[in-house]
Motif scaffolding. Structure first.
Motif, short mmCIF file in Angstrom:
data_model
loop_
_atom_site.label_atom_id
_atom_site.label_comp_id
_atom_site.label_asym_id
_atom_site.label_seq_id
_atom_site.Cartn_x
_atom_site.Cartn_y
_atom_site.Cartn_z
N THR A 162 0.85 -1.19 0.00
CA THR A 162 0.00 0.00 0.00
C THR A 162 0.89 1.24 0.00
OG1 THR A 162 -1.89 1.08 1.08
CG2 THR A 162 -0.16 0.25 2.51
N ILE A 163 0.32 2.32 -0.50
CA ILE A 163 1.08 3.56 -0.60
C ILE A 163 1.12 4.26 0.76
CG2 ILE A 163 -0.93 4.95 -1.25
CD1 ILE A 163 0.89 6.49 -3.16
N VAL A 164 2.22 4.94 1.03
CA VAL A 164 2.34 5.78 2.22
C VAL A 164 3.18 7.00 1.84
CG1 VAL A 164 4.29 4.36 3.04
CG2 VAL A 164 3.11 5.89 4.63
N PRO A 165 2.59 8.18 1.84
CA PRO A 165 3.35 9.38 1.48
C PRO A 165 4.48 9.65 2.47
CG PRO A 165 0.98 9.80 1.44
CD PRO A 165 1.18 8.49 2.12
N VAL A 166 5.60 10.18 1.97
CA VAL A 166 6.74 10.49 2.83
C VAL A 166 7.28 11.87 2.45
CG1 VAL A 166 8.34 9.30 1.25
CG2 VAL A 166 9.00 9.69 3.62
N GLN A 167 7.59 12.66 3.47
CA GLN A 167 8.18 13.98 3.24
C GLN A 167 9.63 13.83 2.80
OE1 GLN A 167 7.24 15.91 7.11
NE2 GLN A 167 6.19 17.46 5.90
N MET A 168 10.01 14.58 1.74
CA MET A 168 11.35 14.45 1.18
C MET A 168 12.30 15.55 1.65
SD MET A 168 11.08 11.69 -0.43
CE MET A 168 12.63 11.65 -1.31
N HIS A 169 11.77 16.67 2.15
CA HIS A 169 12.61 17.78 2.63
C HIS A 169 13.61 18.24 1.57
CE1 HIS A 169 11.05 17.10 6.71
NE2 HIS A 169 11.29 15.80 6.52
N ASP A 170 13.12 18.31 0.32
CA ASP A 170 13.98 18.76 -0.77
C ASP A 170 13.58 20.13 -1.30
OD1 ASP A 170 11.59 18.05 -1.86
OD2 ASP A 170 12.38 16.54 -3.23
N GLY A 171 12.71 20.81 -0.57
CA GLY A 171 12.31 22.15 -0.98
C GLY A 171 11.13 22.22 -1.91
N GLN A 175 9.71 0.85 1.36
CA GLN A 175 10.46 1.06 0.12
C GLN A 175 9.97 2.34 -0.53
OE1 GLN A 175 12.99 -0.77 -1.09
NE2 GLN A 175 12.87 -2.31 0.55
N LEU A 176 10.87 3.04 -1.21
CA LEU A 176 10.49 4.30 -1.87
C LEU A 176 9.70 4.06 -3.16
CD1 LEU A 176 13.63 6.59 -1.44
CD2 LEU A 176 11.39 6.84 -0.38
N GLY A 177 9.74 2.85 -3.69
CA GLY A 177 9.04 2.58 -4.94
C GLY A 177 8.16 1.35 -4.86
N ARG A 178 7.42 1.12 -5.94
CA ARG A 178 6.52 -0.02 -6.01
C ARG A 178 7.02 -1.06 -7.02
NH1 ARG A 178 0.30 -0.42 -8.08
NH2 ARG A 178 -0.37 -2.11 -6.72
N GLY A 179 8.29 -0.98 -7.34
CA GLY A 179 8.85 -1.90 -8.32
C GLY A 179 9.18 -3.26 -7.73
N ARG A 180 9.70 -4.13 -8.58
CA ARG A 180 10.02 -5.50 -8.18
C ARG A 180 11.19 -5.55 -7.21
NH1 ARG A 180 10.06 -7.37 -12.88
NH2 ARG A 180 7.99 -8.35 -12.92
N ASP A 181 11.98 -4.49 -7.12
CA ASP A 181 13.15 -4.49 -6.24
C ASP A 181 12.77 -4.75 -4.79
OD1 ASP A 181 14.61 -3.95 -8.46
OD2 ASP A 181 14.87 -1.80 -8.05
N GLY A 182 11.60 -4.23 -4.35
CA GLY A 182 11.19 -4.41 -2.96
C GLY A 182 11.00 -5.86 -2.59
N PRO A 183 10.06 -6.59 -3.23
CA PRO A 183 9.90 -8.00 -2.87
C PRO A 183 11.11 -8.86 -3.23
CG PRO A 183 8.51 -7.41 -4.75
CD PRO A 183 9.04 -6.13 -4.18
N ALA A 184 11.85 -8.49 -4.28
CA ALA A 184 13.04 -9.27 -4.65
C ALA A 184 14.09 -9.19 -3.55
CB ALA A 184 13.60 -8.77 -5.97
N LYS A 185 14.24 -8.01 -2.95
CA LYS A 185 15.22 -7.83 -1.88
C LYS A 185 14.77 -8.53 -0.61
CE LYS A 185 17.54 -4.21 0.81
NZ LYS A 185 17.64 -2.73 1.03
N PHE A 186 13.47 -8.43 -0.29
CA PHE A 186 12.97 -9.03 0.95
C PHE A 186 13.01 -10.55 0.88
CE2 PHE A 186 9.89 -10.56 3.98
CZ PHE A 186 9.99 -9.68 5.06
N GLY A 191 7.41 11.22 8.25
CA GLY A 191 8.14 12.48 8.33
C GLY A 191 9.38 12.58 7.48
N SER A 192 10.04 11.46 7.19
CA SER A 192 11.26 11.49 6.38
C SER A 192 11.56 10.09 5.88
CB SER A 192 12.45 12.02 7.20
OG SER A 192 12.78 11.10 8.24
N VAL A 193 12.50 10.01 4.94
CA VAL A 193 12.89 8.71 4.40
C VAL A 193 13.53 7.85 5.50
CG1 VAL A 193 14.38 7.56 2.74
CG2 VAL A 193 13.17 9.65 2.08
N LYS A 194 14.34 8.47 6.37
CA LYS A 194 14.98 7.72 7.44
C LYS A 194 13.97 7.18 8.45
CE LYS A 194 19.45 10.12 7.28
NZ LYS A 194 20.43 10.92 8.05
#
Length: 512
Positions: free
Chosen positions: A253-262, A286-297, A454-457
């Motif tokens: 599911t999607i979850v918005p995250v603040q990037m603090h990039d102006g 994960q920052l994206g919805r691509g295959r990298d997320g489940p592939a890494k997990f 609040g942030s990526v971290k």
């Protein structure tokens, strides 16, 4: 020449007729195309209206079921009755109804505080002395308001009379060392945000209103992040245990995250969730919805993975991974088709067939059958429905527009057919991925209130909190007691200790 004139005129007329016939043919094709486009647009408009205003229930009304005999051409009531008699399992006991919402007895586990209302000692009629012959009982649920207080801890300082050495007992471990709030206040803040969906700005206002203490939102956020840091080792241990299972369900599911990039806008990050039915679940940020997320997990994990039709789950895990589908998602497509066209008997019939599959599993649950016994029941009663669903979908694909609501439902089912069929090849596999979807609901409800991460971290820390809280909910572990028991001193624990403190292994405060 005069004799040839009629022949010429006939040829001319024939050519004109052929041209008119071609034009009429193309006109009819154009009309059919426009009619199809109008039908598709009407379906999309109705689907959009249903999405905004319509009911979210996926059940069919009795009136819609009657359409199987009244509106569907070629279907008679005798055929429907004969169809219902071919599978005795479909007469399984009805779903247990909730009792009427009348007055229910209050739980015996709650403490009782008695209040006796005295009656007049003398009779109002003759003035004689009365005696107690019994009581009329009534019970109401009551509560004491939250009590805010300051806990003062005084440590003795002792001095040696011989060498003047001074000693003092150490403080016990705390979640936030030298923090303003107790462990209980911090835990209730975290539970309030991620269980009760109370954003921190509301909790800030509540503390000021009830306790008269101003605690900034930044301080509350610091407590939450600290809890997330402490829970990350537990989430890692849960992940290791999870990857030892042979059957997993996944969803995202999607979850918005603040990037603090102006830019001032949120980035659409994602929470991927992996879990076992009736067991723990782990969220992965994960920052994206691509295959990298489940592939890494999943990496080289080999087992049975159940998901919806999202293609990012394809070609992940090890070579032995078996990917199965979700019948609830296929059924939902046909339910949407019924909502768009309530008189579409073909769509209603398909929902009814899929309901028969779930009815077999419901009967197995009611009878408390084992996985092997349920598999035998499926082979005996569900196989005929599975074959019929596939056969009818193939027929409908040739009859309905691919972009219509029913056409899309048919295409989804046939495209997922190999994965859907695998649900019946493994005894432990459920028919639906609904357990994983239900674990996503707190995230969906929460983000409407606390809006974003609040942030990526902060993402992995939030994922660790959600992993523990949702696992506690699944396992009926009291989440406040659990957090109060395992969080203090977590940073000093060894990994071998942490592995015994996951929600599935925690046995109570004595375990710590």
């Amino acid at each position: 020449m005069a004799a040839a004139d009629p022949q010429v005129r006939i040829s001319t007329l024939e050519a004109a007729l052929r041209a008119a016939s071609r034009e009429l043919h193309w006109a009819n094709l154009t009309i059919q195309k426009k009619d199809a486009e109008i039908q598709l647009l009407q379906e999309r408009l109705r689907k959009q209206r249903i999405g905004f205003l319509g009911p979210s229930s996926e059940t069919l009304s009795d009136l819609q079921l009657e359409l199987l005999t009244e509106e569907e051409p070629g279907t008679t009531r005798k055929e429907v009755e004969a169809e219902s008699q071919r599978e005795p399992i479909l007469t399984a006991p009805p779903r247990k109804r909730k009792p009427h919402p009348g007055r229910k007895p209050l739980p015996e586990s709650l403490p009782r505080i008695e209040e006796v209302i005295a009656c007049e000692a003398n009779c109002t009629h003759c003035g004689g002395e009365t005696r107690v012959i019994g009581y009329d009982w009534s019970e109401v649920l009551d509560r004491e308001p939250a009590k805010w207080f300051v806990r003062v801890t005084k440590r003795e300082k002792r001095s040696c009379g011989k060498c003047s050495a001074i000693k003092m007992p150490p403080l016990g471990p705390r979640i936030v060392e030298k923090g303003l709030a107790s462990d209980r206040v911090i835990v209730e803040t975290v539970v309030g945000k991620y269980c009760d969906h109370l954003p921190l700005y509301r909790q800030e206002a509540m503390i000021e209103r009830e306790a008269g203490v101003e605690i900034s939102r930044a301080t509350l956020d610091g407590w939450v992040i600290r809890v997330g840091e402490l829970l990350q080792p537990i989430a890692d241990a849960m992940r290791s245990e999870l990857l030892g299972a042979s059957y997993l369900q996944a969803d995202e599911t999607i979850v918005p995250v603040q990037m603090h990039d102006g830019r001032g806008s949120d980035h659409p990050a994602y929470l991927w969730q992996y879990g076992t039915p009736g067991g723990e679940t782990v969220f992965d940020f994960q920052l994206g919805r691509g295959r990298d997320g489940p592939a890494k997990f999943l990496k080289d994990w080999n087992g049975i993975l159940q998901t919806d039709g999202y293609q990012a789950y394809d070609q992940v895990g090890g070579p032995g991974l078996i990917h199965v589908g979700c019948w609830a998602h296929a059924r939902r497509k046909f339910v949407d088709a019924v909502k768009v066209n309530p008189k579409d008997g073909a769509a209603i019939a398909m929902v009814t067939r899929m309901d028969a599959l779930f009815l077999v599993d419901r009967h197995a649950r009611q009878q408390q059958l084992s996985a092997e016994e349920r598999a035998a029941l499926r082979r005996e009663h569900a196989q005929v429905w599975v074959d019929e669903i596939q056969s009818e979908c193939r027929k409908l694909r040739a009859q309905r527009l691919p972009k219509s609501a029913l056409g899309e439902a048919v295409s989804y089912t046939l495209n997922m057919w190999v994965k859907l069929r695998r649900c019946f090849d493994h005894t432990e596999v459920e028919l639906s991925n609904n357990v994983a979807e239900n674990s996503m609901r707190p995230v969906a409800l929460g983000r409407k209130n606390w809006l974003h991460v609040g942030s990526v971290k902060s993402g992995p820390k939030v994922a660790a909190i959600l992993s523990v809280i949702e696992s506690c909910r699944r396992l009926d572990v009291p989440v406040k007691d659990y957090l109060l028991a395992v969080l203090p001193g977590m940073s000093q624990r060894k990994y071998s200790e942490v592995t015994h403190l996951t929600p599935a292994r925690w046995t109570g405060p004595s375990a710590t």
